[in-house]
Design an enzyme around this catalytic site. Structure first.
Site, PDB file in Angstrom:
ATOM      1  N   TYR A   3      -2.539  12.941 -32.681  1.00 51.83           N
ATOM      2  CA  TYR A   3      -2.655  11.290 -32.282  1.00 51.83           C
ATOM      3  C   TYR A   3      -3.577  10.805 -33.138  1.00 51.83           C
ATOM      4  O   TYR A   3      -3.150   9.813 -33.913  1.00 51.83           O
ATOM      5  CB  TYR A   3      -2.573  11.214 -30.780  1.00 51.83           C
TER       6      TYR A   3
ATOM      7  N   SER B 222      -5.966   1.740 -32.402  1.00 50.97           N
ATOM      8  CA  SER B 222      -6.915   2.501 -31.756  1.00 50.97           C
ATOM      9  C   SER B 222      -8.100   3.049 -32.221  1.00 50.97           C
ATOM     10  O   SER B 222      -8.303   3.072 -33.549  1.00 50.97           O
ATOM     11  CB  SER B 222      -6.060   3.879 -31.081  1.00 50.97           C
TER      12      SER B 222
END
Length: 324
Positions: A221, A207
């Site tokens: 996260y 990501s």
């Protein structure tokens, strides 16, 4: 901590219980301080191009029952792999998602008309919970013929850094799945990928959040993904030295369940197949090695462009402090 030796040593200590021996990750021509004037081929001479086709390959995808994971399974099948191990927490959900592929091997065997022979391979659903180390070891005992491992499974909690013990709890959960689970998976499959003649691949979905925290409620996260990206960098050297490719994929927002509660973002986000097709396109070559960094969608490519000079100096030229 010079030249990232602390990170590499830490990974090696984790690898030892799985039967690994420490190996020189610098390559025969690499300078131990800067690795200057060496190419990736010189640093990692055991690595080989994958080839122009992935037909006949065996793939394992984690988090395979939906979203980007399902797109990976579908794309690999479309490109002619012979088998995909679809690993997720619910075997039933994988069976439902890939029902038409479960009996492909039987159909191929029994068909007498070449025109009716399915062109896709077989899907083998496996139970995997990255928070349960035993399930990781179990799928490694089953999927011994794997050529490509794609670790897509992960968790996201919408948590800011100032939520007290909730932030701590959620970060612990994200670290358990996104970092420790990935590390255990790499340990379990590294010995198998080493036997693939320089063509085994470990793919980690990291990501764009691993490179920056864009919004406050992605704090924990992003922290977990930054940690998994650090592990990926260390693994690149260790696995490259034994002939295993490592690819770190950094998607931007993708139209999956993960952003379904943000309609404005979901409306403009690319489909999950964008990530899968970008990976397959990047690794297929008879002359070039797969890239280490992959930015599959347009928003990710923007970050990748800004990151390019850093990546060139630090990853490709081995200049640990970015010195010109």
């Amino acid at each position: 901590c010079q030249n990232g030796r602390f990170v590499a040593t830490t990974c090696w200590l984790f690898l030892r219980p799985y039967g690994w021996q420490k190996k020189d990750t610098r390559g025969p021509t690499a300078d131990p301080h800067t690795m200057e004037d060496t190419t990736r081929e010189e640093k990692y001479p055991l690595l080989q191009p994958i080839g122009d086709s992935i037909e006949g390959k065996v793939v394992l995808v984690t988090g395979a029952n939906r979203g980007i994971g399902k797109a990976f399974v579908d794309s690999f099948l479309d490109h002619g792999v012979s088998k995909v191990y679809a690993a997720c927490r619910s075997v039933e959900s994988a069976e439902n998602a890939f029902h038409d592929h479960l009996e492909a091997s039987t159909q191929n065997t029994e068909s007498t008309d070449e025109k009716e022979t399915p062109k896709f391979g077989i899907v083998v659903p496996l139970r995997l919970d990255l928070g349960d180390p035993e399930t990781i070891l179990e799928i490694a005992r089953i999927a011994t013929d794997v050529d490509i491992v794609v670790n897509n499974a992960g968790v996201l909690t919408r948590t800011t850094a100032l939520e007290g013990e909730t932030a701590v709890h959620n970060l612990q959960h994200e670290m358990e799945i996104n970092v420790y689970g990935f590390l255990r998976l790499a340990n379990a499959f590294a010995p198998l990928l080493e036997t693939r003649g320089g063509k085994g691949i470990l793919v980690q979905i990291n990501s764009v959040a691993s490179m920056r925290c864009a919004v406050a409620n992605a704090s924990t996260y992003s922290a977990s993904k930054a940690a998994s990206f650090s592990i990926t960098q260390a693994l690149r050297g260790q696995l490259g030295a034994i002939g295993v490719h490592v690819v770190s994929v950094h998607p931007g927002p993708i139209n999956t369940d993960m952003i379904a509660d943000v309609p404005a973002l979901a409306a403009i986000a690319p489909r999950a197949a964008t990530v899968a097709e970008s990976l397959i396109d990047s690794i297929r070559s008879s002359t070039n090695l797969p890239p280490f960094l992959l930015f599959p969608d347009q928003k990710a490519k923007g970050l990748g462009k800004a990151y390019q000079s850093y990546a060139k100096l630090v990853f490709e030229e081995g200049k640990a402090y970015g010195e010109e």
